[in-house]
Design a protein around this motif. Structure first.
Motif, mmCIF file in Angstrom:
data_model
loop_
_atom_site.group_PDB
_atom_site.id
_atom_site.type_symbol
_atom_site.label_atom_id
_atom_site.label_comp_id
_atom_site.label_asym_id
_atom_site.label_seq_id
_atom_site.Cartn_x
_atom_site.Cartn_y
_atom_site.Cartn_z
ATOM 1 N N ASN A 1 0.842 -1.189 0.000
ATOM 2 C CA ASN A 1 0.000 0.000 0.000
ATOM 3 C C ASN A 1 0.884 1.249 0.000
ATOM 4 N N VAL A 2 0.994 1.876 -1.152
ATOM 5 C CA VAL A 2 1.884 3.032 -1.304
ATOM 6 C C VAL A 2 1.408 4.202 -0.452
ATOM 7 N N ARG A 3 0.078 4.430 -0.421
ATOM 8 C CA ARG A 3 -0.464 5.547 0.360
ATOM 9 C C ARG A 3 -0.138 5.375 1.844
ATOM 10 N N PHE A 4 -0.299 4.163 2.337
ATOM 11 C CA PHE A 4 -0.005 3.879 3.742
ATOM 12 C C PHE A 4 1.483 4.089 4.029
ATOM 13 N N LYS A 5 2.340 3.593 3.153
ATOM 14 C CA LYS A 5 3.780 3.718 3.349
ATOM 15 C C LYS A 5 4.198 5.182 3.355
ATOM 16 N N GLU A 6 3.640 5.969 2.435
ATOM 17 C CA GLU A 6 3.983 7.385 2.354
ATOM 18 C C GLU A 6 3.581 8.126 3.633
ATOM 19 N N ALA A 7 2.356 7.857 4.117
ATOM 20 C CA ALA A 7 1.876 8.516 5.332
ATOM 21 C C ALA A 7 2.659 8.056 6.558
ATOM 22 N N LEU A 8 3.033 6.776 6.586
ATOM 23 C CA LEU A 8 3.811 6.235 7.697
ATOM 24 C C LEU A 8 5.160 6.942 7.808
ATOM 25 N N ILE A 9 5.819 7.143 6.678
ATOM 26 C CA ILE A 9 7.115 7.827 6.663
ATOM 27 C C ILE A 9 6.951 9.279 7.104
ATOM 28 N N ASP A 10 5.883 9.930 6.623
ATOM 29 C CA ASP A 10 5.633 11.321 7.021
ATOM 30 C C ASP A 10 5.447 11.439 8.527
ATOM 31 N N CYS A 11 4.754 10.459 9.118
ATOM 32 C CA CYS A 11 4.434 10.520 10.552
ATOM 33 C C CYS A 11 5.616 10.125 11.435
ATOM 34 N N PHE A 12 6.362 9.098 11.041
ATOM 35 C CA PHE A 12 7.361 8.519 11.950
ATOM 36 C C PHE A 12 8.771 8.474 11.384
ATOM 37 N N ILE B 1 -3.078 0.310 17.329
ATOM 38 C CA ILE B 1 -4.286 1.010 16.871
ATOM 39 C C ILE B 1 -4.046 2.521 16.851
ATOM 40 N N ASN B 2 -3.392 3.039 17.881
ATOM 41 C CA ASN B 2 -3.068 4.474 17.905
ATOM 42 C C ASN B 2 -2.171 4.848 16.735
ATOM 43 N N LEU B 3 -1.196 3.985 16.444
ATOM 44 C CA LEU B 3 -0.302 4.229 15.308
ATOM 45 C C LEU B 3 -1.099 4.277 14.011
ATOM 46 N N PHE B 4 -1.998 3.284 13.829
ATOM 47 C CA PHE B 4 -2.807 3.250 12.612
ATOM 48 C C PHE B 4 -3.712 4.477 12.518
ATOM 49 N N SER B 5 -4.283 4.875 13.650
ATOM 50 C CA SER B 5 -5.177 6.037 13.649
ATOM 51 C C SER B 5 -4.430 7.282 13.189
ATOM 52 N N GLU B 6 -3.214 7.441 13.682
ATOM 53 C CA GLU B 6 -2.421 8.608 13.298
ATOM 54 C C GLU B 6 -2.072 8.572 11.822
ATOM 55 N N VAL B 7 -1.699 7.381 11.327
ATOM 56 C CA VAL B 7 -1.333 7.256 9.912
ATOM 57 C C VAL B 7 -2.561 7.487 9.029
ATOM 58 N N ILE B 8 -3.714 6.921 9.424
ATOM 59 C CA ILE B 8 -4.940 7.087 8.626
ATOM 60 C C ILE B 8 -5.344 8.557 8.570
ATOM 61 N N GLN B 9 -5.262 9.241 9.693
ATOM 62 C CA GLN B 9 -5.580 10.667 9.702
ATOM 63 C C GLN B 9 -4.657 11.443 8.768
ATOM 64 N N HIS B 10 -3.381 11.070 8.775
ATOM 65 C CA HIS B 10 -2.444 11.756 7.883
ATOM 66 C C HIS B 10 -2.722 11.401 6.424
ATOM 67 N N MET B 11 -3.133 10.160 6.170
ATOM 68 C CA MET B 11 -3.515 9.770 4.805
ATOM 69 C C MET B 11 -4.675 10.631 4.314
ATOM 70 N N GLN B 12 -5.622 10.885 5.207
ATOM 71 C CA GLN B 12 -6.768 11.713 4.834
ATOM 72 C C GLN B 12 -6.323 13.141 4.512
ATOM 73 N N VAL B 13 -5.367 13.651 5.290
ATOM 74 C CA VAL B 13 -4.830 14.989 5.012
ATOM 75 C C VAL B 13 -4.158 15.015 3.644
ATOM 76 N N ILE B 14 -3.353 13.969 3.368
ATOM 77 C CA ILE B 14 -2.679 13.875 2.068
ATOM 78 C C ILE B 14 -3.705 13.793 0.944
ATOM 79 N N ASP B 15 -4.754 12.951 1.138
ATOM 80 C CA ASP B 15 -5.792 12.803 0.112
ATOM 81 C C ASP B 15 -6.516 14.124 -0.132
ATOM 82 N N GLN B 16 -6.809 14.844 0.954
ATOM 83 C CA GLN B 16 -7.498 16.130 0.812
ATOM 84 C C GLN B 16 -6.653 17.114 0.013
ATOM 85 N N LYS B 17 -5.359 17.122 0.271
ATOM 86 C CA LYS B 17 -4.470 18.011 -0.484
ATOM 87 C C LYS B 17 -4.443 17.613 -1.960
ATOM 88 N N ARG B 18 -4.391 16.301 -2.217
ATOM 89 C CA ARG B 18 -4.361 15.842 -3.609
ATOM 90 C C ARG B 18 -5.687 16.150 -4.307
#
Length: 538
Positions: free
Chosen positions: A380-391, A415-432
């Motif tokens: 999952n490229v989107r997940f990997k990108e957001a994970l790197i941005d967060c951590f 779960i907290n880690l996933f929540s943070e990454v998912i929230q950041h994915m949503q931010v990235i998606d909104q920007k795109r």
């Protein structure tokens, strides 16, 4: 290295002396220059030099006053004065204030070098003398307890076995009292201590460990003579009694009292285990190893606990479970696609409960989680990108899991880690998405003459046409077709101001080949026909 401050009110002398000193030896460092005593005191306070070389006659504060202030405020800093042939009265006065020597102007380079070598050697000797004195004091005050703990660590934790006679001599030397009978250890360790160190810091972890040791020692002292020390992050309690039955009773009482007092006076989470009894002091490593192995059972505990080594503990199941792992992976993927962590929480809760019921070997659970996460990260490229941005790019899920000793904490923090990454994915998606809508709008504004369809725009921004339509309306507060029409009619209004264009030509210029349809659309938007609009603005 000799750190030197040069003080002289004459700039050429000051700079020349600094240059000579720097050139004499690369280990001599000029840390500053000052034109008078006031400037020198400020620099001394800031830089703490080893040596100050100062002129005597200076404005504002002369060298005599400077030396006197240094004797009061900075007695440890060495002092050398520069003097002329007519300044010997002043030299005699400053020599009483601890000045090491004086140099006549102009300074002879060889004399200066010889003096600096002597001062450098004296300073090194003083430093060594202080270190030796501190070392002796530390050895006097601390050596015996430290050596005793080291001996116990080596004997009990490393497995190095001593002969009975040697063990007895060591016990006498370190003043460790033991009696004939049975021996055992109990262990106390903060759960998830690696996470505590990461989140609270090493200093706070040490404070917590100090609290645990004090409470555990006081609790154990009510039941038996006890020696305690830390092996890394594990508090080891060593005691002996006359027989095994008494030992088991004392082990249980000590564990219960430590548990109760730690729960009463702290909010820490911890585990206590007790090793099996051994007949000889030098065999305590066997008791220690059995107690360490019992700490592994806290993996499925959800609170502070006593792991009773005298009770029969179940064996961990050595097997993998692809079905429950697959369900967890599906929960992770569903959460990523929907942005809703509830499915992840449900899948993770089922996963953990399954392994609690099966009593799976903890290392297998960790391995399954690691492989599942790594598979998700690589696919999952989107997940990997957001994970790197967060951590950060160096993030390792294996190291992340290694922070925790218990499955409930792994579940919570994952779960907290996933929540943070998912929230950041949503931010990235909104920007795109915002960028994609802006791209569509720009294309319409620049190409309004052409045929423009929703499908064509969807292909332009690599998006589903229906989703683009919904997204466009949400972000622009107007649907796609109406926006295209608005852009064309706005351009038509502008062109109608130019009388050289006929109305049907204006329609063609903004994308309407049919004059009647253009007139109809224009009147619907503006309220009058193109011809009427032109008459109104002329």
């Amino acid at each position: 290295m000799l750190r030197i401050l040069v003080v002289d009110d004459e700039l050429p002398i000051r700079q020349g002396l600094s240059f000579i000193i720097s050139d004499l030896d690369p280990s001599y460092e000029i840390i500053g220059e000052a034109a008078n005593g006031y400037e020198a005191l400020l620099l001394i306070e800031e830089t703490k030099p080893d040596l100050v070389i100062t002129d005597i006659k200076m404005p504002k504060m002369d060298g005599v006053k400077l030396v006197k202030r240094m004797s009061e405020w900075f007695p440890e800093i060495k002092k050398v004065v520069l003097s002329g042939f007519d300044e010997f009265e002043f030299v005699r006065e400053v020599m009483k204030e601890g000045v090491l020597d004086y140099l006549l102007k102009p300074v002879v380079e060889s004399q200066l070098h010889e003096l600096l070598i002597k001062i450098d050697r004296d300073l090194e000797a003083e430093k060594q003398s202080k270190l030796d004195s501190l070392s002796m004091n530390m050895k006097f005050n601390e050596s015996m307890p430290l050596l005793r703990d080291q001996f116990l660590q080596q004997l009990i934790c490393s497995g190095k076995r001593l002969a009975r006679r040697d063990a007895g001599e060591k016990l006498d030397y370190y003043n460790i009292e033991v009696m004939d009978g049975m021996y055992a250890v109990s262990l106390v360790q903060l759960d998830n201590h690696r996470y505590l160190q990461m989140s609270l810091g090493t200093e706070q972890l040490k404070i917590n460990q100090f609290i645990v040791k004090n409470i555990a020692q006081e609790s154990a002292a009510l039941h038996a003579q006890c020696h305690s020390f830390y092996q890394d992050t594990i508090l080891v309690l060593v005691y002996n009694v006359k027989d095994q039955a008494s030992l088991e009773h004392i082990q249980s009482s000590i564990a219960s009292d430590i548990f109760r007092n730690l729960k009463t006076y702290t909010k820490l989470r911890f585990s206590i285990s007790s090793g099996r009894a051994v007949a000889q002091f030098q065999d305590l490593n066997e008791s220690y190893e059995s107690a360490v192995s019992q700490l592994g059972y806290r993996f499925y505990r959800s609170n502070s606990s006593i792991i009773d080594g005298n009770a029969k503990l179940p064996r961990f199941l050595e097997a993998s479970f692809p079905k429950v792992t697959s369900e967890l992976q599906k929960g992770w993927l569903d959460s990523l696609s929907t942005g809703d962590t509830r499915k992840l929480k449900g899948a993770f809760a089922n996963y953990c409960q399954y392994h609690v019921n099966q009593f799976t070997q903890p290392s297998l659970v960790i391995l399954e989680l690691s492989n599942t996460f790594l598979s998700l990260q690589s696919d999952n490229v989107r997940f990997k990108e957001a994970l790197i941005d967060c951590f950060g790019v160096a993030f390792s899920f294996v190291k992340f899991l290694d922070q925790f000793d218990t499955l409930d904490e792994i579940r919570l923090h994952t779960i907290n880690l996933f929540s943070e990454v998912i929230q950041h994915m949503q931010v990235i998606d909104q920007k795109r998405e915002k960028k994609s809508i802006q791209q569509v709008k720009s294309y319409i504004i620049e190409n309004y003459r052409e045929e423009i369809t929703l499908g064509k725009m969807a292909d332009l921004v690599f998006m589903n046409a229906n989703y683009l339509s919904e997204l466009f309306k949400i972000q622009c507060n107007i649907n796609f077709i109406d926006y295209v029409t608005q852009v064309r009619i706005d351009k038509a209004k502008s062109l109608l101001k130019n009388s050289s264009y006929r109305t049907y030509e204006v329609g063609e210029l903004v994308g309407y080949d049919d004059p009647a349809y253009f007139s109809k659309v224009f009147k619907k938007m503006i309220g009058v026909s193109p011809s009427e609009y032109r008459n109104l603005i002329e």
